[in-house]
Design a protein around this motif. Structure first.
Motif, PDB file in Angstrom:
ATOM      1  N   MET A  35       0.824  -1.208   0.000  1.00 42.19           N
ATOM      2  CA  MET A  35       0.000   0.000   0.000  1.00 42.19           C
ATOM      3  C   MET A  35       0.863   1.265   0.000  1.00 42.19           C
ATOM      4  O   MET A  35       0.553   2.251  -0.667  1.00 42.19           O
ATOM      5  N   LYS A  36       1.974   1.220   0.747  1.00 46.78           N
ATOM      6  CA  LYS A  36       2.867   2.366   0.824  1.00 46.78           C
ATOM      7  C   LYS A  36       3.417   2.715  -0.557  1.00 46.78           C
ATOM      8  O   LYS A  36       3.487   3.889  -0.944  1.00 46.78           O
ATOM      9  N   GLU A  37       3.791   1.688  -1.330  1.00 51.84           N
ATOM     10  CA  GLU A  37       4.349   1.913  -2.662  1.00 51.84           C
ATOM     11  C   GLU A  37       3.276   2.453  -3.613  1.00 51.84           C
ATOM     12  O   GLU A  37       3.568   3.290  -4.477  1.00 51.84           O
ATOM     13  N   LYS A  38       2.048   1.989  -3.440  1.00 48.51           N
ATOM     14  CA  LYS A  38       0.951   2.474  -4.280  1.00 48.51           C
ATOM     15  C   LYS A  38       0.662   3.947  -4.000  1.00 48.51           C
ATOM     16  O   LYS A  38       0.441   4.733  -4.922  1.00 48.51           O
ATOM     17  N   LEU A  39       0.656   4.318  -2.728  1.00 48.57           N
ATOM     18  CA  LEU A  39       0.435   5.712  -2.356  1.00 48.57           C
ATOM     19  C   LEU A  39       1.569   6.593  -2.862  1.00 48.57           C
ATOM     20  O   LEU A  39       1.343   7.718  -3.332  1.00 48.57           O
ATOM     21  N   LYS A  40       2.774   6.070  -2.795  1.00 48.14           N
ATOM     22  CA  LYS A  40       3.932   6.807  -3.290  1.00 48.14           C
ATOM     23  C   LYS A  40       3.793   7.075  -4.787  1.00 48.14           C
ATOM     24  O   LYS A  40       4.066   8.186  -5.270  1.00 48.14           O
ATOM     25  N   ALA A  41       3.353   6.064  -5.536  1.00 46.15           N
ATOM     26  CA  ALA A  41       3.147   6.223  -6.979  1.00 46.15           C
ATOM     27  C   ALA A  41       2.043   7.241  -7.254  1.00 46.15           C
ATOM     28  O   ALA A  41       2.153   8.075  -8.166  1.00 46.15           O
ATOM     29  N   PHE A  42       0.969   7.176  -6.463  1.00 44.59           N
ATOM     30  CA  PHE A  42      -0.150   8.100  -6.648  1.00 44.59           C
ATOM     31  C   PHE A  42       0.287   9.542  -6.426  1.00 44.59           C
ATOM     32  O   PHE A  42      -0.005  10.429  -7.239  1.00 44.59           O
ATOM     33  N   PHE A  43       1.007   9.801  -5.334  1.00 45.49           N
ATOM     34  CA  PHE A  43       1.433  11.167  -5.038  1.00 45.49           C
ATOM     35  C   PHE A  43       2.506  11.648  -6.005  1.00 45.49           C
ATOM     36  O   PHE A  43       2.611  12.854  -6.283  1.00 45.49           O
ATOM     37  N   ALA A  44       3.283  10.719  -6.545  1.00 48.64           N
ATOM     38  CA  ALA A  44       4.248  11.095  -7.584  1.00 48.64           C
ATOM     39  C   ALA A  44       3.502  11.567  -8.833  1.00 48.64           C
ATOM     40  O   ALA A  44       3.887  12.559  -9.469  1.00 48.64           O
ATOM     41  N   THR A  87       3.866   6.157 -14.271  1.00 48.42           N
ATOM     42  CA  THR A  87       4.166   6.284 -12.841  1.00 48.42           C
ATOM     43  C   THR A  87       3.226   5.421 -12.003  1.00 48.42           C
ATOM     44  O   THR A  87       3.653   4.708 -11.085  1.00 48.42           O
ATOM     45  N   LEU A  88       1.937   5.475 -12.306  1.00 51.47           N
ATOM     46  CA  LEU A  88       0.951   4.687 -11.561  1.00 51.47           C
ATOM     47  C   LEU A  88       1.113   3.197 -11.824  1.00 51.47           C
ATOM     48  O   LEU A  88       1.069   2.376 -10.903  1.00 51.47           O
ATOM     49  N   ASN A  89       1.308   2.829 -13.100  1.00 51.26           N
ATOM     50  CA  ASN A  89       1.293   1.422 -13.476  1.00 51.26           C
ATOM     51  C   ASN A  89       2.487   0.634 -12.976  1.00 51.26           C
ATOM     52  O   ASN A  89       2.483  -0.591 -12.989  1.00 51.26           O
ATOM     53  N   ARG A  90       3.507   1.315 -12.514  1.00 52.05           N
ATOM     54  CA  ARG A  90       4.663   0.611 -11.943  1.00 52.05           C
ATOM     55  C   ARG A  90       4.302  -0.050 -10.610  1.00 52.05           C
ATOM     56  O   ARG A  90       4.951  -1.007 -10.205  1.00 52.05           O
ATOM     57  N   LYS A  91       3.283   0.497  -9.945  1.00 47.35           N
ATOM     58  CA  LYS A  91       2.903  -0.048  -8.641  1.00 47.35           C
ATOM     59  C   LYS A  91       1.424  -0.389  -8.516  1.00 47.35           C
ATOM     60  O   LYS A  91       0.997  -0.994  -7.540  1.00 47.35           O
ATOM     61  N   ILE A  92       0.627   0.032  -9.506  1.00 47.68           N
ATOM     62  CA  ILE A  92      -0.819  -0.140  -9.438  1.00 47.68           C
ATOM     63  C   ILE A  92      -1.292  -0.898 -10.675  1.00 47.68           C
ATOM     64  O   ILE A  92      -0.713  -0.768 -11.756  1.00 47.68           O
ATOM     65  N   SER A  93      -2.341  -1.684 -10.534  1.00 48.34           N
ATOM     66  CA  SER A  93      -2.861  -2.470 -11.656  1.00 48.34           C
ATOM     67  C   SER A  93      -3.326  -1.581 -12.796  1.00 48.34           C
ATOM     68  O   SER A  93      -3.644  -0.403 -12.604  1.00 48.34           O
ATOM     69  N   TRP A 103      -6.846   0.136 -12.275  1.00 48.55           N
ATOM     70  CA  TRP A 103      -6.874   1.346 -11.458  1.00 48.55           C
ATOM     71  C   TRP A 103      -6.023   2.459 -12.050  1.00 48.55           C
ATOM     72  O   TRP A 103      -6.322   3.640 -11.869  1.00 48.55           O
ATOM     73  N   THR A 104      -4.992   2.089 -12.782  1.00 46.36           N
ATOM     74  CA  THR A 104      -4.181   3.091 -13.473  1.00 46.36           C
ATOM     75  C   THR A 104      -5.039   3.862 -14.468  1.00 46.36           C
ATOM     76  O   THR A 104      -5.007   5.095 -14.520  1.00 46.36           O
ATOM     77  N   ILE A 105      -5.829   3.144 -15.262  1.00 49.45           N
ATOM     78  CA  ILE A 105      -6.696   3.778 -16.259  1.00 49.45           C
ATOM     79  C   ILE A 105      -7.732   4.673 -15.577  1.00 49.45           C
ATOM     80  O   ILE A 105      -7.981   5.805 -16.018  1.00 49.45           O
ATOM     81  N   ILE A 106      -8.325   4.181 -14.499  1.00 51.62           N
ATOM     82  CA  ILE A 106      -9.355   4.960 -13.797  1.00 51.62           C
ATOM     83  C   ILE A 106      -8.769   6.211 -13.157  1.00 51.62           C
ATOM     84  O   ILE A 106      -9.310   7.320 -13.306  1.00 51.62           O
ATOM     85  N   ILE A 107      -7.648   6.067 -12.453  1.00 56.86           N
ATOM     86  CA  ILE A 107      -7.061   7.203 -11.730  1.00 56.86           C
ATOM     87  C   ILE A 107      -6.571   8.279 -12.686  1.00 56.86           C
ATOM     88  O   ILE A 107      -6.843   9.466 -12.494  1.00 56.86           O
ATOM     89  N   GLN A 108      -5.847   7.864 -13.746  1.00 56.18           N
ATOM     90  CA  GLN A 108      -5.336   8.886 -14.665  1.00 56.18           C
ATOM     91  C   GLN A 108      -6.484   9.594 -15.379  1.00 56.18           C
ATOM     92  O   GLN A 108      -6.386  10.783 -15.693  1.00 56.18           O
ATOM     93  N   ALA A 109      -7.599   8.882 -15.614  1.00 60.20           N
ATOM     94  CA  ALA A 109      -8.759   9.512 -16.254  1.00 60.20           C
ATOM     95  C   ALA A 109      -9.393  10.551 -15.334  1.00 60.20           C
ATOM     96  O   ALA A 109      -9.770  11.647 -15.782  1.00 60.20           O
ATOM     97  N   ILE A 110      -9.517  10.218 -14.051  1.00 60.81           N
ATOM     98  CA  ILE A 110     -10.079  11.171 -13.086  1.00 60.81           C
ATOM     99  C   ILE A 110      -9.187  12.402 -12.966  1.00 60.81           C
ATOM    100  O   ILE A 110      -9.667  13.543 -12.948  1.00 60.81           O
ATOM    101  N   LEU A 111      -7.869  12.186 -12.905  1.00 57.62           N
ATOM    102  CA  LEU A 111      -6.934  13.312 -12.835  1.00 57.62           C
ATOM    103  C   LEU A 111      -7.027  14.172 -14.092  1.00 57.62           C
ATOM    104  O   LEU A 111      -6.928  15.400 -14.028  1.00 57.62           O
ATOM    105  N   PHE A 112      -7.230  13.528 -15.228  1.00 58.46           N
ATOM    106  CA  PHE A 112      -7.398  14.242 -16.484  1.00 58.46           C
ATOM    107  C   PHE A 112      -8.642  15.131 -16.432  1.00 58.46           C
ATOM    108  O   PHE A 112      -8.634  16.274 -16.904  1.00 58.46           O
TER     109      PHE A 112
END
Length: 297
Positions: free
Chosen positions: A1-10, A179-185, A188-197
């Motif tokens: 979880m720590k690595e996923k949060l790190k990727a998200f904040f990056a 950045t997200l996909n290195r630590k996240i599936s 969720w990578t597709i969903i998160i980057q779309a929301i940020l977009f």
């Protein structure tokens, strides 16, 4: 979880960096234009005391007309800044951002999908606007976007239709996705980057359809293993949106056309996503396997 949060904040950090670049260039450009305009008017005016009050509206209009110039500069700076960051980190940005050759059929599908996305958005949003729902939000969006339609159509095509889409795809389906996909599936990578977009566009109406586009662009990037189809889709969508008012004129203005655009857009998106998925499911994976590059299943 720590690595996923790190990727998200990056990923958030890259987004904030881009917003910062846009703000700095807009502020510097605005100050520069203001100084130039005031000096120019002072040299022509004999009534210096009332100069600012008399010419404030003209200054605002003049500056708004240069919005495309500021956007063009910030988009170019964003692209080179992101590349520079990867070079400083001694990472292969072409490999990591999937800037690799894709098939001609994927490019063709990308053009059709980009046009279909515009048809759906133009039709669906017009129907919602006509209903009176979210009236204030549509007013706000139109106010934000109106400066982009001012000035030269050639400059609008270059900025809104070509350079800005490249910069945004570099950021979202490139840097943020990677950045997200290195630590996240991938899911969720597709969903998160779309929301940020969507959030990046700064208003409810644009943010809503940008999120939908982000999902489609992200999925196409995943399936084709290349950033180029998403770039082509984004460029096609924006180019059609930029040129449509000049081509369609008053023809785009009744409910039946809105409904037709929406239905054709839905059909185009659905059919060509299915075909693209089928064509690329059978193709060889020629891209580096990212760390934790999970399947959607």
């Amino acid at each position: 979880m720590k690595e996923k949060l790190k990727a998200f904040f990056a990923a958030i950090g890259y987004l904030l960096l881009t917003v910062g670049i846009q703000l700095v260039i807009s502020i510097i450009g605005g100050i520069g234009v203001g100084i130039y305009y005031v000096v120019k008017e002072v040299s022509k005016s004999t009534n210096g005391a009332n100069l600012f009050e008399d010419n404030l509206d003209n200054l605002v209009t003049f500056t708004a007309g240069l919005t495309n110039v500021f956007l063009l500069i910030s988009s170019i700076v964003t692209i080179f800044t992101l590349i520079l960051i990867y070079k400083i980190k001694k990472r292969n940005y072409k490999r990591d951002l999937q800037l690799i050759k894709t098939s001609n059929i994927n490019i063709l599908f990308a053009i059709i999908l980009g046009a279909s996305c515009w048809l759906f958005n133009a039709g669906a949003l017009s129907l919602v606007e006509e209903s009176g729902i979210f009236y204030s939000q549509f007013e706000y969006m139109n106010e934000i976007l109106s400066p982009l339609s001012q000035g030269s159509i050639i400059l609008s095509i270059i900025t809104v239709g070509i350079v800005a889409p490249i910069a945004e795809e570099f950021l979202f389906r490139g840097v943020v996705y990677n950045t997200l996909n290195r630590k996240i599936s991938v899911r969720w990578t597709i969903i998160i980057q779309a929301i940020l977009f969507g959030v990046f566009h700064g208003n409810l109406i644009q943010g809503s359809y940008a999120t939908l586009l982000g999902v489609i662009f992200g999925y196409v990037t995943y399936k084709t293993k290349s950033l180029w189809p998403a770039i082509i889709m984004h460029m096609t969508n924006n180019l059609v949106a930029t040129m449509a008012p000049y081509i369609l004129g008053n023809y785009f203005g009744n409910i039946l056309i809105y409904i037709a655009f929406t239905l054709v857009g839905i059909i185009g998106i659905t059919v060509f996503l299915i075909i693209l998925n089928s064509k690329n499911s059978k193709s060889k994976d020629t891209v580096i396997d990212f760390e934790n590059f999970n399947n959607l299943n």
